[in-house]
Design a protein around this motif. Structure first.
Motif, PDB file in Angstrom:
ATOM      1  N   PRO A  68      12.176   4.808   1.023  1.00 10.59           N
ATOM      2  CA  PRO A  68      11.590   3.553   1.604  1.00 10.59           C
ATOM      3  C   PRO A  68      11.431   2.377   0.937  1.00 10.59           C
ATOM      4  O   PRO A  68      11.475   1.263   1.482  1.00 10.59           O
ATOM      5  N   HIS A  69      11.378   2.478  -0.232  1.00  7.97           N
ATOM      6  CA  HIS A  69      11.282   1.209  -1.186  1.00  7.97           C
ATOM      7  C   HIS A  69      12.412   0.511  -1.511  1.00  7.97           C
ATOM      8  O   HIS A  69      12.524  -0.526  -2.484  1.00  7.97           O
ATOM      9  N   GLY A  70      13.751   1.355  -1.490  1.00  6.96           N
ATOM     10  CA  GLY A  70      14.951   0.857  -1.916  1.00  6.96           C
ATOM     11  C   GLY A  70      15.695   1.197  -3.217  1.00  6.96           C
ATOM     12  O   GLY A  70      14.657   1.616  -4.257  1.00  6.96           O
ATOM     13  N   PHE A  71      16.743   1.516  -3.379  1.00  7.57           N
ATOM     14  CA  PHE A  71      17.453   1.950  -4.751  1.00  7.57           C
ATOM     15  C   PHE A  71      17.008   3.266  -5.158  1.00  7.57           C
ATOM     16  O   PHE A  71      16.733   3.146  -6.286  1.00  7.57           O
ATOM     17  N   ALA A  72      16.939   4.093  -4.028  1.00  2.45           N
ATOM     18  CA  ALA A  72      16.262   5.454  -4.541  1.00  2.45           C
ATOM     19  C   ALA A  72      17.087   6.105  -5.404  1.00  2.45           C
ATOM     20  O   ALA A  72      16.381   6.629  -6.477  1.00  2.45           O
ATOM     21  N   ASN A  73      18.493   6.277  -5.220  1.00  2.12           N
ATOM     22  CA  ASN A  73      19.094   6.967  -6.319  1.00  2.12           C
ATOM     23  C   ASN A  73      19.076   6.228  -7.719  1.00  2.12           C
ATOM     24  O   ASN A  73      19.127   7.002  -8.568  1.00  2.12           O
TER      25      ASN A  73
ATOM     26  N   PRO B 111       0.779  -1.367  -0.255  1.00  2.00           N
ATOM     27  CA  PRO B 111       0.015  -0.064  -0.024  1.00  2.00           C
ATOM     28  C   PRO B 111       0.795   1.243  -0.028  1.00  2.00           C
ATOM     29  O   PRO B 111       0.489   2.323  -0.601  1.00  2.00           O
ATOM     30  N   GLN B 112       2.007   1.212   0.745  1.00  2.00           N
ATOM     31  CA  GLN B 112       2.917   2.326   0.764  1.00  2.00           C
ATOM     32  C   GLN B 112       3.583   2.717  -0.591  1.00  2.00           C
ATOM     33  O   GLN B 112       3.693   3.848  -1.058  1.00  2.00           O
ATOM     34  N   TRP B 113       3.615   1.447  -1.482  1.00  2.00           N
ATOM     35  CA  TRP B 113       4.143   1.557  -2.811  1.00  2.00           C
ATOM     36  C   TRP B 113       3.181   2.534  -3.611  1.00  2.00           C
ATOM     37  O   TRP B 113       3.542   3.431  -4.341  1.00  2.00           O
ATOM     38  N   ASP B 114       2.026   2.056  -3.512  1.00  2.00           N
ATOM     39  CA  ASP B 114       0.751   2.640  -4.216  1.00  2.00           C
ATOM     40  C   ASP B 114       0.794   4.267  -3.979  1.00  2.00           C
ATOM     41  O   ASP B 114       0.482   4.944  -4.700  1.00  2.00           O
ATOM     42  N   VAL B 115       1.160   4.499  -2.480  1.00  2.00           N
ATOM     43  CA  VAL B 115       0.976   6.076  -2.214  1.00  2.00           C
ATOM     44  C   VAL B 115       2.133   6.825  -2.940  1.00  2.00           C
ATOM     45  O   VAL B 115       1.878   7.913  -3.326  1.00  2.00           O
ATOM     46  N   THR B 116       3.328   6.189  -2.773  1.00  2.00           N
ATOM     47  CA  THR B 116       4.525   6.611  -3.290  1.00  2.00           C
ATOM     48  C   THR B 116       4.196   6.896  -5.075  1.00  2.00           C
ATOM     49  O   THR B 116       4.884   7.899  -5.504  1.00  2.00           O
ATOM     50  N   PHE B 117       3.966   6.011  -5.639  1.00  2.00           N
ATOM     51  CA  PHE B 117       3.563   6.064  -7.095  1.00  2.00           C
ATOM     52  C   PHE B 117       2.406   6.949  -7.419  1.00  2.00           C
ATOM     53  O   PHE B 117       2.870   8.127  -8.361  1.00  2.00           O
ATOM     54  N   ALA B 118       1.574   7.255  -6.541  1.00  2.00           N
ATOM     55  CA  ALA B 118       0.553   8.251  -6.975  1.00  2.00           C
ATOM     56  C   ALA B 118       1.283   9.756  -6.634  1.00  2.00           C
ATOM     57  O   ALA B 118       1.069  10.658  -7.164  1.00  2.00           O
TER      58      ALA B 118
ATOM     59  N   ARG C  96      12.705  15.590  -4.094  1.00  2.00           N
ATOM     60  CA  ARG C  96      11.431  14.676  -3.493  1.00  2.00           C
ATOM     61  C   ARG C  96      11.768  13.771  -3.982  1.00  2.00           C
ATOM     62  O   ARG C  96      11.185  12.808  -3.363  1.00  2.00           O
ATOM     63  N   LEU C  97      11.695  13.245  -5.167  1.00  2.00           N
ATOM     64  CA  LEU C  97      11.796  12.020  -5.816  1.00  2.00           C
ATOM     65  C   LEU C  97      12.511  11.164  -5.115  1.00  2.00           C
ATOM     66  O   LEU C  97      11.876   9.888  -4.983  1.00  2.00           O
ATOM     67  N   GLU C  98      14.019  11.431  -4.882  1.00  2.00           N
ATOM     68  CA  GLU C  98      14.868  10.032  -4.090  1.00  2.00           C
ATOM     69  C   GLU C  98      13.877  10.022  -2.545  1.00  2.00           C
ATOM     70  O   GLU C  98      14.155   8.989  -2.251  1.00  2.00           O
ATOM     71  N   GLU C  99      13.594  11.136  -2.159  1.00  2.00           N
ATOM     72  CA  GLU C  99      13.136  11.088  -0.770  1.00  2.00           C
ATOM     73  C   GLU C  99      11.836  10.197  -0.662  1.00  2.00           C
ATOM     74  O   GLU C  99      11.885   9.286   0.164  1.00  2.00           O
ATOM     75  N   TRP C 100      11.131  10.308  -1.524  1.00  2.95           N
ATOM     76  CA  TRP C 100       9.850   9.304  -1.635  1.00  2.95           C
ATOM     77  C   TRP C 100      10.038   8.039  -1.900  1.00  2.95           C
ATOM     78  O   TRP C 100       9.328   7.118  -1.430  1.00  2.95           O
ATOM     79  N   ILE C 101      11.100   7.667  -2.835  1.00  2.00           N
ATOM     80  CA  ILE C 101      11.285   6.266  -3.061  1.00  2.00           C
ATOM     81  C   ILE C 101      12.339   5.543  -2.182  1.00  2.00           C
ATOM     82  O   ILE C 101      12.273   4.429  -2.049  1.00  2.00           O
TER      83      ILE C 101
END
Length: 142
Positions: A69-74, A37-44, A62-67
Motif C-alpha cells: 500500500p505504500h508503494g515500491f513493495a518489491n 498512520p498506516q505507515w506506522d502500523v506497517t513499520f511496527a 508477507r513483507l511485500e504484502e504489507w509494504i
C-alpha cells in the motif's frame, strides 16, 4: 504491537527504536513514501514479525504484502532483505555502504545513533531539519 507517536509535533520514529538496524529499516521504508498512520502500523508489523536482521533476511511474502500500500513493495522488500544481510557483517562506519541505504539513512543514523549535530542545511528531510533546529535550540549548551 508497538506504536509510534509524534514527539513534540514531529513524526520522528527514530527516537522510538531499540537499535540502529531498526532505524535503517525505517529509513528504507520511508524512502519515497509519505509518513502516515498506516505507515506506522506497517513499520511496527514488520519489526514485530521480523525483529532481527536474520529474521528479516529470511522474511516471507508477507513483507511485500504489507509494504504494497505504500508503494515500491518489491524494491523496498529487496532492499530490506539485502540491507539486513549486509548489516550482519557491517563495520558500523557508514550505513551508505549497506544495500539500499542512502543519504536519508545516513542523516538519521548520524543524528540518532552517533549524536552528531550536522548543520540543518546538510540534512535533506524537512521534518527532521525543523526538529533539529527546535531541539538543538532548546538544548543549547548541553
Amino acid at each position: 504491537m508497538r506504536t509510534f507517536v509524534h514527539i513534540n509535533g514531529f513524526p520522528l520514529y527514530q527516537e522510538q527504536l531499540d537499535n540502529e538496524w531498526q532505524l535503517l529499516v525505517g529509513a528504507i521504508l520511508c524512502n519515497q513514501s509519505r509518513r502516515t498512520p498506516q505507515w506506522d502500523v506497517t513499520f511496527a508489523r514488520i519489526l514485530d514479525a521480523f525483529p532481527t536482521p536474520v529474521a528479516l533476511t529470511a522474511a516471507d511474502e508477507r513483507l511485500e504484502e504489507w509494504i504494497k500500500p505504500h508503494g515500491f513493495a518489491n524494491t523496498k522488500a529487496k532492499r530490506l532483505r539485502r540491507m539486513s544481510e549486509d548489516f550482519l557483517s557491517w563495520d558500523g562506519e557508514d550505513p551508505r555502504s549497506l544495500y539500499g541505504c542512502g543519504q536519508y539513512a545516513f542523516d538519521s543514523w548520524r543524528i540518532f545513533q552517533r549524536g552528531d549535530r550536522p548543520k540543518p542545511e546538510d540534512v535533506k528531510d524537512g521534518a527532521l531539519v525543523r526538529w533539529l533546529e527546535k531541539h538543538w535550540a532548546e538544548h543549547e549548551g548541553d
